[in-house]
Design a protein around this motif. Structure first.
Motif, PDB file in Angstrom:
ATOM      1  N   VAL A 180      25.034  16.213  36.418  1.00  0.00           N
ATOM      2  CA  VAL A 180      25.892  17.172  35.731  1.00  0.00           C
ATOM      3  C   VAL A 180      26.185  16.475  34.528  1.00  0.00           C
ATOM      4  CG1 VAL A 180      28.080  18.108  35.819  1.00  0.00           C
ATOM      5  CG2 VAL A 180      26.835  17.956  37.893  1.00  0.00           C
ATOM      6  N   ALA A 181      26.061  17.266  33.397  1.00  0.00           N
ATOM      7  CA  ALA A 181      26.250  16.848  32.231  1.00  0.00           C
ATOM      8  C   ALA A 181      27.640  17.498  31.443  1.00  0.00           C
ATOM      9  CB  ALA A 181      25.043  17.118  30.996  1.00  0.00           C
ATOM     10  N   GLY A 182      28.459  16.888  31.008  1.00  0.00           N
ATOM     11  CA  GLY A 182      29.617  17.362  30.229  1.00  0.00           C
ATOM     12  C   GLY A 182      29.310  17.186  28.552  1.00  0.00           C
ATOM     13  N   ALA A 183      29.824  18.331  27.932  1.00  0.00           N
ATOM     14  CA  ALA A 183      29.388  18.414  26.525  1.00  0.00           C
ATOM     15  C   ALA A 183      30.895  18.769  25.628  1.00  0.00           C
ATOM     16  CB  ALA A 183      28.594  19.297  26.129  1.00  0.00           C
ATOM     17  N   ASP A 184      30.968  18.181  24.753  1.00  0.00           N
ATOM     18  CA  ASP A 184      32.203  18.497  23.779  1.00  0.00           C
ATOM     19  C   ASP A 184      31.921  18.257  22.285  1.00  0.00           C
ATOM     20  OD1 ASP A 184      34.649  19.380  23.179  1.00  0.00           O
ATOM     21  OD2 ASP A 184      35.654  17.808  23.771  1.00  0.00           O
ATOM     22  N   GLU A 185      32.191  18.827  21.542  1.00  0.00           N
ATOM     23  CA  GLU A 185      32.188  19.019  20.004  1.00  0.00           C
ATOM     24  C   GLU A 185      33.381  18.191  19.265  1.00  0.00           C
ATOM     25  OE1 GLU A 185      34.000  20.541  17.537  1.00  0.00           O
ATOM     26  OE2 GLU A 185      35.049  21.586  18.990  1.00  0.00           O
ATOM     27  N   SER A 237      29.498  17.274  15.131  1.00  0.00           N
ATOM     28  CA  SER A 237      28.971  16.401  16.427  1.00  0.00           C
ATOM     29  C   SER A 237      29.256  16.954  17.613  1.00  0.00           C
ATOM     30  CB  SER A 237      29.427  15.130  16.012  1.00  0.00           C
ATOM     31  OG  SER A 237      29.267  14.653  14.607  1.00  0.00           O
ATOM     32  N   VAL A 238      28.124  16.671  18.723  1.00  0.00           N
ATOM     33  CA  VAL A 238      28.347  17.024  19.916  1.00  0.00           C
ATOM     34  C   VAL A 238      28.089  15.989  20.851  1.00  0.00           C
ATOM     35  CG1 VAL A 238      27.298  18.705  21.746  1.00  0.00           C
ATOM     36  CG2 VAL A 238      27.743  19.496  19.571  1.00  0.00           C
ATOM     37  N   GLY A 239      28.776  15.526  21.541  1.00  0.00           N
ATOM     38  CA  GLY A 239      28.651  14.492  22.552  1.00  0.00           C
ATOM     39  C   GLY A 239      28.202  14.957  23.832  1.00  0.00           C
ATOM     40  N   MET A 240      27.244  14.541  24.676  1.00  0.00           N
ATOM     41  CA  MET A 240      26.792  14.747  25.926  1.00  0.00           C
ATOM     42  C   MET A 240      26.772  13.639  26.697  1.00  0.00           C
ATOM     43  SD  MET A 240      23.642  17.489  26.914  1.00  0.00           S
ATOM     44  CE  MET A 240      24.371  18.638  25.999  1.00  0.00           C
ATOM     45  N   VAL A 241      27.229  13.575  28.001  1.00  0.00           N
ATOM     46  CA  VAL A 241      27.501  12.485  28.917  1.00  0.00           C
ATOM     47  C   VAL A 241      26.955  13.059  30.390  1.00  0.00           C
ATOM     48  CG1 VAL A 241      28.778  11.047  30.324  1.00  0.00           C
ATOM     49  CG2 VAL A 241      29.016  11.136  27.861  1.00  0.00           C
ATOM     50  N   VAL A 242      25.798  12.521  31.009  1.00  0.00           N
ATOM     51  CA  VAL A 242      25.504  12.887  32.379  1.00  0.00           C
ATOM     52  C   VAL A 242      25.892  12.076  33.283  1.00  0.00           C
ATOM     53  CG1 VAL A 242      23.432  13.592  33.447  1.00  0.00           C
ATOM     54  CG2 VAL A 242      23.094  13.999  31.024  1.00  0.00           C
ATOM     55  N   VAL A 243      26.220  12.603  34.601  1.00  0.00           N
ATOM     56  CA  VAL A 243      26.865  11.779  35.416  1.00  0.00           C
ATOM     57  C   VAL A 243      25.848  12.241  36.770  1.00  0.00           C
ATOM     58  CG1 VAL A 243      28.968  11.549  34.673  1.00  0.00           C
ATOM     59  CG2 VAL A 243      28.602  13.493  36.099  1.00  0.00           C
ATOM     60  N   ASP A 244      25.702  11.280  37.601  1.00  0.00           N
ATOM     61  CA  ASP A 244      25.180  11.545  38.784  1.00  0.00           C
ATOM     62  C   ASP A 244      25.991  11.507  39.794  1.00  0.00           C
ATOM     63  OD1 ASP A 244      23.713  11.222  41.225  1.00  0.00           O
ATOM     64  OD2 ASP A 244      22.475   9.635  40.576  1.00  0.00           O
ATOM     65  N   VAL A 284      39.652   7.345  30.752  1.00  0.00           N
ATOM     66  CA  VAL A 284      38.944   8.066  29.934  1.00  0.00           C
ATOM     67  C   VAL A 284      39.843   9.485  30.092  1.00  0.00           C
ATOM     68  CG1 VAL A 284      36.711   9.528  29.580  1.00  0.00           C
ATOM     69  CG2 VAL A 284      36.764   6.905  30.379  1.00  0.00           C
ATOM     70  N   ARG A 285      40.052   9.937  28.595  1.00  0.00           N
ATOM     71  CA  ARG A 285      40.864  11.213  28.557  1.00  0.00           C
ATOM     72  C   ARG A 285      40.126  11.617  27.299  1.00  0.00           C
ATOM     73  NH1 ARG A 285      46.509   8.795  28.856  1.00  0.00           N
ATOM     74  NH2 ARG A 285      45.534   7.885  30.800  1.00  0.00           N
ATOM     75  N   ASP A 286      40.554  13.132  27.056  1.00  0.00           N
ATOM     76  CA  ASP A 286      40.277  13.541  25.672  1.00  0.00           C
ATOM     77  C   ASP A 286      40.526  12.747  24.617  1.00  0.00           C
ATOM     78  OD1 ASP A 286      39.741  15.304  23.622  1.00  0.00           O
ATOM     79  OD2 ASP A 286      41.792  16.448  23.833  1.00  0.00           O
ATOM     80  N   SER A 287      39.401  12.503  23.766  1.00  0.00           N
ATOM     81  CA  SER A 287      39.533  11.662  22.596  1.00  0.00           C
ATOM     82  C   SER A 287      40.720  11.733  21.712  1.00  0.00           C
ATOM     83  CB  SER A 287      38.021  11.700  21.830  1.00  0.00           C
ATOM     84  OG  SER A 287      37.927  12.932  21.158  1.00  0.00           O
ATOM     85  N   ALA A 322      35.250  14.539  28.925  1.00  0.00           N
ATOM     86  CA  ALA A 322      36.161  13.569  28.087  1.00  0.00           C
ATOM     87  C   ALA A 322      35.337  12.534  27.660  1.00  0.00           C
ATOM     88  CB  ALA A 322      37.356  13.410  29.011  1.00  0.00           C
ATOM     89  N   ALA A 323      34.480  11.926  28.379  1.00  0.00           N
ATOM     90  CA  ALA A 323      33.454  10.801  28.015  1.00  0.00           C
ATOM     91  C   ALA A 323      32.582  11.187  26.606  1.00  0.00           C
ATOM     92  CB  ALA A 323      32.831  10.405  29.026  1.00  0.00           C
ATOM     93  N   ALA A 324      32.084  12.535  26.740  1.00  0.00           N
ATOM     94  CA  ALA A 324      31.312  12.932  25.627  1.00  0.00           C
ATOM     95  C   ALA A 324      32.160  13.070  24.490  1.00  0.00           C
ATOM     96  CB  ALA A 324      30.769  14.349  26.119  1.00  0.00           C
ATOM     97  N   SER A 325      33.504  13.662  24.570  1.00  0.00           N
ATOM     98  CA  SER A 325      34.376  13.773  23.237  1.00  0.00           C
ATOM     99  C   SER A 325      34.717  12.319  22.851  1.00  0.00           C
ATOM    100  CB  SER A 325      35.750  14.347  23.692  1.00  0.00           C
ATOM    101  OG  SER A 325      36.517  13.541  24.544  1.00  0.00           O
ATOM    102  N   VAL A 326      34.661  11.396  23.598  1.00  0.00           N
ATOM    103  CA  VAL A 326      35.040  10.012  23.191  1.00  0.00           C
ATOM    104  C   VAL A 326      33.583   9.435  22.219  1.00  0.00           C
ATOM    105  CG1 VAL A 326      35.611   7.574  23.855  1.00  0.00           C
ATOM    106  CG2 VAL A 326      36.741   9.492  24.954  1.00  0.00           C
ATOM    107  N   LEU A 327      32.590   9.627  22.919  1.00  0.00           N
ATOM    108  CA  LEU A 327      31.466   9.178  22.210  1.00  0.00           C
ATOM    109  C   LEU A 327      31.078   9.960  20.905  1.00  0.00           C
ATOM    110  CD1 LEU A 327      28.664   8.703  25.069  1.00  0.00           C
ATOM    111  CD2 LEU A 327      30.476   7.067  24.046  1.00  0.00           C
ATOM    112  N   ALA A 328      31.322  11.072  20.927  1.00  0.00           N
ATOM    113  CA  ALA A 328      31.046  11.904  19.564  1.00  0.00           C
ATOM    114  C   ALA A 328      32.233  11.648  18.600  1.00  0.00           C
ATOM    115  CB  ALA A 328      31.206  13.429  20.252  1.00  0.00           C
ATOM    116  N   LYS A 329      33.524  11.490  19.180  1.00  0.00           N
ATOM    117  CA  LYS A 329      34.602  11.106  18.023  1.00  0.00           C
ATOM    118  C   LYS A 329      34.415   9.949  17.432  1.00  0.00           C
ATOM    119  CE  LYS A 329      38.735  11.266  16.344  1.00  0.00           C
ATOM    120  NZ  LYS A 329      38.866  12.234  14.885  1.00  0.00           N
ATOM    121  N   VAL A 330      33.812   8.943  18.394  1.00  0.00           N
ATOM    122  CA  VAL A 330      33.695   7.559  17.742  1.00  0.00           C
ATOM    123  C   VAL A 330      32.675   7.409  16.721  1.00  0.00           C
ATOM    124  CG1 VAL A 330      33.117   5.131  18.335  1.00  0.00           C
ATOM    125  CG2 VAL A 330      34.949   6.265  19.510  1.00  0.00           C
ATOM    126  N   GLU A 331      31.477   8.074  17.126  1.00  0.00           N
ATOM    127  CA  GLU A 331      30.254   8.112  16.275  1.00  0.00           C
ATOM    128  C   GLU A 331      30.563   8.825  14.946  1.00  0.00           C
ATOM    129  OE1 GLU A 331      25.632   9.342  17.026  1.00  0.00           O
ATOM    130  OE2 GLU A 331      26.363   8.086  18.270  1.00  0.00           O
TER     131      GLU A 331
END
Length: 224
Positions: free
Chosen positions: A21-26, A37-44, A54-57, A160-169
């Protein structure tokens, strides 16, 4: 105190046979300058453990976000951040530019593990492709089912993890651009529409990294 996001919604898809399952946020949608920017994080969902903190960036301090990045990257089955430039936003419009950035992130994660489902923050699916011509070299966009969810960045750990990666980058990109184009305060405002940023645009003019199709600066007062 804000609660951490959980994997409850992601795990709900496992019953239907959806393991990845992937989570995505801009981030950057409302900025006057810089990319969207759009972050995407895939979880197993098979045996994945919770990731604390981890929470909303937007609810995390910059230092907290920075510390989470290596933990998220090590925890995720795959991760990516895609960008659309200010010029692409001007050319395509914001929705299509969001889709382009999301497609760039999708292609990166799909090269590692192909998500079965994507959870997208919000109530509108801007990620699924509408026109193949919008994408790099005619690459297809996300072809997995997309489930929109309001406040997914607050509730779903992958989003939430995707939002953190996108925000930092994206923040790092704006800080680098601030060194090349001083005077706009991008190291502080990250391209968003602060009063000081608009005043700087009025005084200095727009740079190549501003979204020129947008209303960038306030109108000059009468007699100025």
């Amino acid at each position: 105190m804000s609660k951490d996001a959980t994997l409850r919604f992601e795990r709900s898809f496992a019953a239907g046979g959806h393991r990845f399952v992937a989570g995505a946020d801009e981030v950057g949608r409302g900025a006057l300058a810089g990319p969207v920017s759009v972050g995407m994080v895939v979880v197993d969902t098979a045996g994945l453990k919770h990731l604390k903190g981890v929470r909303d960036s937007k609810l995390l301090a910059p230092a907290e976000r920075e510390l989470l990045v290596p933990r998220i990257r090590a925890w995720a089955a795959a991760w990516a951040v895609g960008h659309s430039t200010a010029a692409e936003i001007d050319e395509l419009g914001l929705t299509a530019a969001l889709r382009l950035a999301g497609t760039r992130a999708w292609l990166q994660v799909a090269a590692v593990v192909r998500p079965d489902i994507v959870i997208l923050d919000g109530n509108y699916n801007w990620l699924s492709p509408a026109q193949a011509t919008l994408f790099d070299a005619g690459e297809p966009g996300c072809d997995a089912p997309v489930h929109t969810r309001i406040k997914a960045d607050l509730q779903c750990l992958s989003v939430a993890a995707a939002s953190v990666l996108a925000k930092v980058e994206r923040d790092a990109q704006m800080a680098r651009l601030a060194l090349e184009h001083p005077g706009y305060g991008w190291e502080v405002n990250k391209g968003y529409a602060t009063e000081a940023h608009r005043a700087a645009i009025l005084a200095r003019g727009a740079s190549e990294f501003h979204r020129r199709s947008w209303r960038l600066a306030p109108a000059q007062p009468p007699g100025v």
